[in-house]
Design an enzyme around this catalytic site. Structure first.
Site, PDB file in Angstrom:
ATOM      1  CE1 TYR A 109      -3.570   2.693   0.942  1.00  0.00           C
ATOM      2  CE2 TYR A 109      -1.767   3.582   2.250  1.00  0.00           C
ATOM      3  CZ  TYR A 109      -2.999   3.726   1.654  1.00  0.00           C
ATOM      4  OH  TYR A 109      -3.668   4.919   1.761  1.00  0.00           O
ATOM      5  CD  GLU A 197      -6.008   4.931  -0.676  1.00  0.00           C
ATOM      6  OE1 GLU A 197      -6.067   5.222   0.524  1.00  0.00           O
ATOM      7  OE2 GLU A 197      -6.990   4.541  -1.326  1.00  0.00           O
TER       8      GLU A 197
END
Ligand code: GDP
Ligand code: MN
Length: 391
Positions: A109, A197
């Site tokens: 991530y 993101e």
């Protein structure tokens, strides 16, 4: 403003971030054609909606050849995709991204947000990427690495490497990973993002080699900076926007849709904020933020009123106006006009103060409308909250 995954990937790619090759389709035939042009052993077909969790909802499928891509695209296009982020109604899928799929070794991530507390861009990264990052954040927050970037000097290579070593990126991919993080930061700053993101940021097999690539991308942009990004503004998807927010924009009203039950009509952003605070203090939640502006006309007030009442969540309405430039009689006339046009099916609490307040109050009481008046903000908030409780 939000954009779709394929648009975010396009922006990221132009800043040097490695993304899979792909194209966007609106029909199964187009999807098949894209797959033929890509020529790969494995394809991924992904629903393009403004919500995450698509994998869990059945909006991400793999296919082995262009024919299968067409079939999968056919099943995703036109579906009402329900994910943990869409609400129970789901969202209609109008476009799919068809991309070369990769064999995933590891899902990481990587995200960036603006941290208002430190006035810096904060980079967040985790080895535990993929579809359950929210669980990681709430249950094992120590697995999230954070790095704060001083805007005056920008992201430094040593900071990127610190994140990369924290993520246990294989040593031969450190260079590629550094370029990727620097690219994401460059895209973030140059496009005035509020959030960017990549989840998953994947280590993928590429024959005997491996590679690091952004398999998903999400970007939010600061609306106040959009006038200097015409290219991003052009990516706006009207279907994905809150219909009331769009209508408000057309009427020149500042309106933000929220989750609560009390509709608010206020003049001035500061007063609107404190009105929302007071509603919360008395135990309820606002259904919207609405600033009708300092010089609104009767028509603008009527439009604002219609907008609030068109929201099914609204159980009561609070009008809180301080007539400075704006005159209370104009507000009163706007309320009367609007209530005569729409069906007022919920309690209405009105607090007027300022220029022409006596005239405004008289207009309201002469109108014969069934409304509750209040003196002072606290009393208004208390009355509107108890009006919903009595419903
Ligand atoms: P989200 O669920 O809306 O966040 O959509 P993602 O793009 O993150 O996709 C969800 C999941 O689908 C990912 O975590 C991957 O496991 C899988 N996925 C996405 N793209 C690929 C790909 O190219 N290859 C493979 N094998 N899986 C993929
Ligand atoms: Mn994702």
């Amino acid at each position: 403003m939000n954009v779709h995954e394929f648009q975010a990937k396009g922006i990221l790619e132009s800043h040097g971030v490695n993304v899979p090759r792909g194209g966007v389709a609106e029909t199964p035939e187009e999807a098949e054609l894209i797959a033929q042009e890509l020529g790969s052993d494995l394809f991924v077909i992904k629903a393009q909606i403004h919500a995450g969790g698509r994998g869990k909802g059945g909006g991400v499928k793999l296919a082995k050849n262009p024919k299968e891509v067409r079939t999968q695209a056919g099943s995703i296009l036109g579906m009402q995709l329900v994910t943990p982020q869409t609400g129970t109604g789901g969202k209609l899928v109008r476009k799919v991204l068809v991309a070369e799929a990769s064999e995933i070794e590891n899902e990481l991530y990587l995200g960036m947000v603006i941290d208002r507390e430190s006035s810096c861009v904060t980079i967040m990264a985790s080895e535990e990427g993929g579809v359950d990052i929210e669980t990681v954040a709430s249950e094992t927050p120590e697995k999230i690495i954070k790095e704060s970037v001083d805007p005056a000097v920008g992201l430094q290579a040593f900071q990127a490497r610190k994140i990369i070593f924290g993520l246990n990126v294989p040593i031969d991919l450190v260079g590629a990973a550094t370029r990727l993080i620097m690219g994401l930061y460059d895209a973030f700053v140059k496009s005035d993002c509020s959030l960017a993101e990549i989840n998953p940021l994947a280590i993928v097999k590429n024959g005997d080699e491996h590679d690091i690539v952004a398999l998903d991308a999400k970007m939010n942009f600061d609306d106040n900076a959009l006038p200097r990004h015409k290219d991003i503004e052009a990516m706006r998807d009207q279907h994905e926007e809150d219909s009331r927010e769009l209508e408000a924009k057309q009427h020149g009203l500042s309106y933000i849709s929220l989750d609560g039950t009390i509709g608010c009509m206020v003049n001035g952003a500061g007063l609107a904020m404190s009105t929302m605070d007071m509603i919360k203090l008395y135990g309820a939640e606002p259904a919207n933020f609405l600033d009708v502006g300092g010089s609104a006309t009767t028509e603008a007030v009527a439009n604002a009123f219609r907008l609030i009442l068109s929201d099914e969540k609204v159980e009561a309405v609070l009008v809180n106006i301080f007539g400075g430039i704006m005159q209370c009689d104009v507000i009163a006339n706007g309320i009367i006009e609007a209530v005569n046009q729409v069906d007022l099916h919920v309690p209405l609490v009105v607090r007027l103060e300022g220029t022409n307040v006596e005239l405004g109050r008289k207009l309201l009481s002469d109108s014969g409308l069934d409304l509750i008046t209040a003196n002072g903000l606290a009393e208004a908030a208390e009355k509107v909250v108890s009006a919903t409780e009595n419903n």
